[in-house]
Design an enzyme around this catalytic site. Structure first.
Site, PDB file in Angstrom:
ATOM      1  N   ASP A  44      13.042 -25.050   6.825  1.00 37.32           N
ATOM      2  CA  ASP A  44      12.194 -25.047   8.023  1.00 37.32           C
ATOM      3  C   ASP A  44      10.732 -24.695   7.696  1.00 37.32           C
ATOM      4  O   ASP A  44      10.457 -23.693   7.026  1.00 37.32           O
ATOM      5  CB  ASP A  44      12.756 -24.030   9.027  1.00 37.32           C
ATOM      6  CG  ASP A  44      12.173 -24.185  10.407  1.00 37.32           C
ATOM      7  OD1 ASP A  44      12.928 -24.490  11.340  1.00 37.32           O
ATOM      8  OD2 ASP A  44      10.940 -23.995  10.551  1.00 37.32           O
ATOM      9  N   ARG A  68       8.419 -23.468   9.375  1.00 42.69           N
ATOM     10  CA  ARG A  68       7.826 -22.243   9.950  1.00 42.69           C
ATOM     11  C   ARG A  68       8.061 -21.009   9.079  1.00 42.69           C
ATOM     12  O   ARG A  68       7.436 -19.974   9.280  1.00 42.69           O
ATOM     13  CB  ARG A  68       8.402 -22.021  11.349  1.00 42.69           C
ATOM     14  CG  ARG A  68       8.023 -23.128  12.317  1.00 42.69           C
ATOM     15  CD  ARG A  68       8.851 -23.088  13.565  1.00 42.69           C
ATOM     16  NE  ARG A  68      10.257 -23.401  13.288  1.00 42.69           N
ATOM     17  CZ  ARG A  68      11.219 -23.444  14.210  1.00 42.69           C
ATOM     18  NH1 ARG A  68      10.922 -23.177  15.475  1.00 42.69           N
ATOM     19  NH2 ARG A  68      12.462 -23.737  13.892  1.00 42.69           N
ATOM     20  N   HIS A  79      17.849 -18.190   9.724  1.00 48.05           N
ATOM     21  CA  HIS A  79      16.850 -17.877  10.757  1.00 48.05           C
ATOM     22  C   HIS A  79      17.342 -18.309  12.120  1.00 48.05           C
ATOM     23  O   HIS A  79      18.126 -19.260  12.231  1.00 48.05           O
ATOM     24  CB  HIS A  79      15.502 -18.536  10.431  1.00 48.05           C
ATOM     25  CG  HIS A  79      15.498 -20.030  10.518  1.00 48.05           C
ATOM     26  ND1 HIS A  79      14.943 -20.714  11.574  1.00 48.05           N
ATOM     27  CD2 HIS A  79      15.999 -20.977   9.695  1.00 48.05           C
ATOM     28  CE1 HIS A  79      15.090 -22.020  11.375  1.00 48.05           C
ATOM     29  NE2 HIS A  79      15.719 -22.213  10.248  1.00 48.05           N
ATOM     30  N   CYS A  98      16.275 -21.546   4.387  1.00 48.11           N
ATOM     31  CA  CYS A  98      16.223 -22.848   5.055  1.00 48.11           C
ATOM     32  C   CYS A  98      14.883 -23.532   4.767  1.00 48.11           C
ATOM     33  O   CYS A  98      13.872 -22.871   4.525  1.00 48.11           O
ATOM     34  CB  CYS A  98      16.408 -22.677   6.563  1.00 48.11           C
ATOM     35  SG  CYS A  98      16.424 -24.245   7.464  1.00 48.11           S
ATOM     36  N   CYS A 124      17.501 -22.312  14.169  1.00 44.33           N
ATOM     37  CA  CYS A 124      17.659 -23.261  13.060  1.00 44.33           C
ATOM     38  C   CYS A 124      18.258 -24.581  13.565  1.00 44.33           C
ATOM     39  O   CYS A 124      19.339 -24.596  14.163  1.00 44.33           O
ATOM     40  CB  CYS A 124      18.564 -22.643  11.989  1.00 44.33           C
ATOM     41  SG  CYS A 124      18.820 -23.724  10.556  1.00 44.33           S
TER      42      CYS A 124
HETATM   43 CO    CO Z   1      16.708 -23.887   9.624  1.00 45.03          CO
END
Ligand code: CO
Length: 211
Positions: free
Chosen positions: A46, A48, A100, A44, A103
């Site tokens: 993302d 983080r 994750h 993903c 999400c």
């Molecule tokens: Co995500």
């Protein structure tokens, strides 16, 4: 969280490069000579998920494709090009499909709320939710339902992976990479291997390849 300025980031970069060079005078020379990564990582977008920090991997180890909710989309020419290059030219040994917990893309698919353009992208995950609605809705909390859909999404994306012409051909020729499904728990920093048995899709994939 205070974010660093562009100037600070560039200063960090110069400090890091100088430190690496001091530790190993050939480090960048070797890095520049080419890549032979053993892993293709599909994850993903993302912010983080600081992958190399989470896994302790070095530059040159991971070939990466990232998008919202780590999807394997059979019509995504960007993804297919990466997959083809990874399997055919880089000859990666492993493919990791990693979701994750927490999400945002999974949440949008679970709640089915209209959030704009992303609705179209996460619609296949909405379908996965609807196909598994009884199991997911039976979970006691929304967080558990959200997390479970993230796991089922990884399974679905691996299944999609085996439907690509690239994987089918690689399987037929006995050079398909080993595939693993992961979930990153951002709240602990830990990666969970979902131990997905991919064998179930090999024969189907080979049958498709024979058509
Ligand atoms: Co995500």
């Amino acid at each position: 969280m205070r974010h660093q300025s562009i100037e600070e980031i560039l200063r960090n970069n110069r400090a890091w490069a100088a430190q690496k060079q001091a530790q190993d005078g050939h480090y960048f020379q070797e890095l520049a000579s080419g890549q032979k990564p053993p892993y293709l990582y599909i994850g993903c977008s993302d912010s983080r998920l600081a992958l190399t920090r989470f896994t302790g991997t070095e530059p040159g180890e991971l070939f990466v494709h990232r998008n919202i909710a780590n999807q394997v989309c059979l019509t995504d020419i960007n993804f297919l090009s990466i997959l083809d290059y990874a399997i055919t030219h880089l000859e990666v040994k492993y493919i990791i499909v990693s979701g994750h917990y927490g999400c945002g893309g999974i949440k949008a698919a679970l709640e089915g709320r209209t959030t704009g353009l992303i609705d179209n992208w996460v619609n296949p995950i909405r379908e996965t939710y609807l196909q598994n609605q009884d199991e997911i809705d039976a979970l006691p909390t929304q967080e558990q339902r959200w997390n479970r859909l993230a796991e089922l999404n990884v399974v679905m994306q691996i299944k999609n992976l085996y439907q690509t012409s690239i994987m089918r051909q690689a399987l037929q020729e006995g050079r398909a990479p080993e595939v693993h499904g992961w979930i990153v728990d951002i709240s602990t920093g830990l990666i969970k291997d979902l131990h997905i048995l991919t064998q179930q899709w090999h024969l189907r994939s080979l049958a498709l390849a024979a058509i």
